[in-house]
Design a protein around this motif. Structure first.
Motif: not given
Ligand code: SF4
Ligand code: SF4
Lengths: 101, 386
Positions: A49-50, A52-53, A55, A72, A89
């Motif tokens: 997980c980066s 990035c938010l 999800c 998260l 994601c």
């Molecule tokens: S989408 Fe959610 S799980 Fe995937 S990298 Fe972004 S924050 Fe992490």
């Protein structure tokens, strides 16, 4: 975390007099879980997980929460298992696992 | 300001009643024959004789939705509609009653298409008898005005909290001019206290509104609605009593009777057609015939005990209504019949007269014909179109 706490001390109405008049009740009463139909469970791989938010933004039920460390957490009491988070994601950090037979 | 007398239509009488009730929000969409009610109210808001928020909505569905929303913050609300418009509101009718929002609505009874027709019958409101609204039927303009004032006091009563629909026969009441007494604002204020409810959105005591109730709990809410509607019978009497003391106009609760104490032949009906029956009954009485009238003022709550009592001594009863449940009988007849069947009484012979559909005239001769049908012991058609 800024999502509503479940009210675990809530006593469901037993007799008619315990019910509210009309469909109004003091707010913040999340009294039941609602996820029994989920057949696949999203699991976040914290290593991939980066943060990035995406999800967090796109979960249609708003059940992906940020914890105090910035990581998260998925509230499995309310996640319906739709898989949108996993599909969206870009790091492929969310795996959909079978809930079992 | 003092009480005044005015020569106005039924619709204008409704508008005058609404003005006296000081609603906070009016939301409505025009439809014949309701239009002049909301035109008059719009003029009152424009010239500031009525201080209210007037919402110009794009449909009846929105009109009632807006009233529900306003009621949900504790506002007193009014809407008016008719026929197709009422049917278009159908979904929201249940929202209002289920949410226990005491919206007051005037409905101009009008035929339902097809064939297209703008004249009066009662198929619109009677087909929505089960939507959880209190349903009243006025006979003339004065009663229409008074019923609007009653309606807020009844609907907003804490034991009731149920929306109320006041029905006026399209054109026959809505557009007929009559001499009407309009109460003084100060008296209306004495009669009708401001709306107060805990069932509302409020910053000081936040509530979640319009929640879900699953299979385990849903039925209890419906049972509570039923009990509240039953309580309305008592509240209606209390409200009318208080009104009578203040305004010297007395009403008789869920129904009105004429000569039922000794009448052998009784016609049960509702709405303006009672005005056609009255002089015929007086004439037949003068000839020594024991005829009588029951005018149902409220279809919900239904005057169960009152019907049984009024019809207890009758030999034959005719139910005259501007309505038909196709393939069976008139809905009012079904209700009256059920009230009698479930009582341990000698049951009078019962006949159902369907008339006035699409505005078809019901004449004095028709009334005489119905009474002579009741007198003849020949069974005849159970449901007869006149
Ligand atoms: S989408 Fe959610 S799980 Fe995937 S990298 Fe972004 S924050 Fe992490
Ligand atoms: S599976 Fe659906 S409901 Fe569950 S966390 Fe992912 S997006 Fe939200």
């Amino acid at each position: 975390m800024n999502f509503p706490e479940r009210n675990r001390s809530f006593k469901p109405p037993k007799e008619l007099k315990d019910y509210p008049v009309g469909t109004a009740f003091p707010a913040g009463h999340l009294v039941d879980t609602n996820a029994a139909w989920r057949s696949l469970r999203p699991v976040i791989d914290a290593i991939k997980c980066s943060n990035c938010l995406i999800c967090w933004l796109l979960c249609p039920d708003g059940v992906i929460h940020r914890n105090s460390e910035g990581g998260l957490e998925i509230d499995y009491d309310f996640c319906k298992g739709c898989g949108i988070c996993s599909k969206e994601c870009r790091q492929k950090a969310i795996r959909m696992e079978s809930e079992g037979e | 300001m003092v009480e005044k007398r005015a020569f106005i239509s039924g619709n204008e009488a409704v508008a005058a009643g609404v003005c006296l009730a000081r609603p906070h929000v009016i939301a409505a969409y025009p439809i014949t024959p309701q239009t002049t009610v909301i035109e008059r109210l719009a003029e009152m808001v424009e010239d500031e004789s009525l201080r209210a928020e007037y919402l110009h909505v794009e449909s009846e569905h929105s009109a009632l939705s807006a009233c529900i929303g306003a009621s949900a913050v504790g506002a007193r609300t009014f809407t008016a509609t008719s026929s197709q418009g009422l049917l278009y509101m159908a979904e929201c009718l249940h929202y209002a009653s289920g949410g226990r929002f005491p919206v007051v609505m005037m409905n101009a009874n009008r035929s339902v298409a097809l064939p297209w027709n703008i004249y009066g019958d009662q198929r619109d409101s009677l087909s929505l008898l089960d939507c959880g609204w209190i349903q009243a039927y006025a006979e003339d303009a004065q009663e229409s005005l008074d019923m609007i004032l009653h309606a807020y006091a009844i609907a907003e009563h804490p034991d009731v909290l149920t929306p109320m629909m006041i029905n006026l026969d399209g054109f026959v009441i809505t557009h007929t001019y009559e001499l009407v007494t309009i109460p003084a604002q100060s008296d209306a204020d004495l009669f009708l206290a401001p709306f107060q409810t805990s069932n509302k959105m409020d910053f000081d005591s936040p509530m979640s509104l319009g929640f879900t109730a699953g299979p385990a709990y849903n039925q209890a809410f419906k049972q509570l609605q039923h009990l509240a509607m039953l309580s309305a019978s008592r509240v209606i009497r209390e409200v009318e009593e208080k009104f009578g003391q203040l305004f010297k106009r007395n009403y008789s609760g869920l129904l009105e009777t004429l000569y039922c104490d000794d009448a052998e032949y009784i016609i049960v009906t509702l709405g303006s057609v009672a005005g056609t029956l009255r002089p015929v009954i007086e004439r037949l009485r003068a000839l020594g015939e024991r005829v009588g009238l029951v005018r149902i003022r409220y279809m919900r709550p239904f005057p169960l005990e009152e019907i049984r009592k009024a019809l207890a001594g009758a030999k034959a009863v005719g139910v005259l209504e501007k309505d038909i449940s196709f393939g069976f009988e008139g809905t009012v007849y079904t209700n009256v019949n059920s009230a009698l069947m479930s009582a341990n009484l000698m049951r009078p012979r019962l006949r159902n007269f369907i008339g006035g559909l699409g505005g078809k005239n019901i004449s004095a001769q028709d009334v005489e014909m119905m009474f002579s049908r009741l007198k003849s012991s020949d069974e005849g058609e159970r449901v007869e179109f006149i």
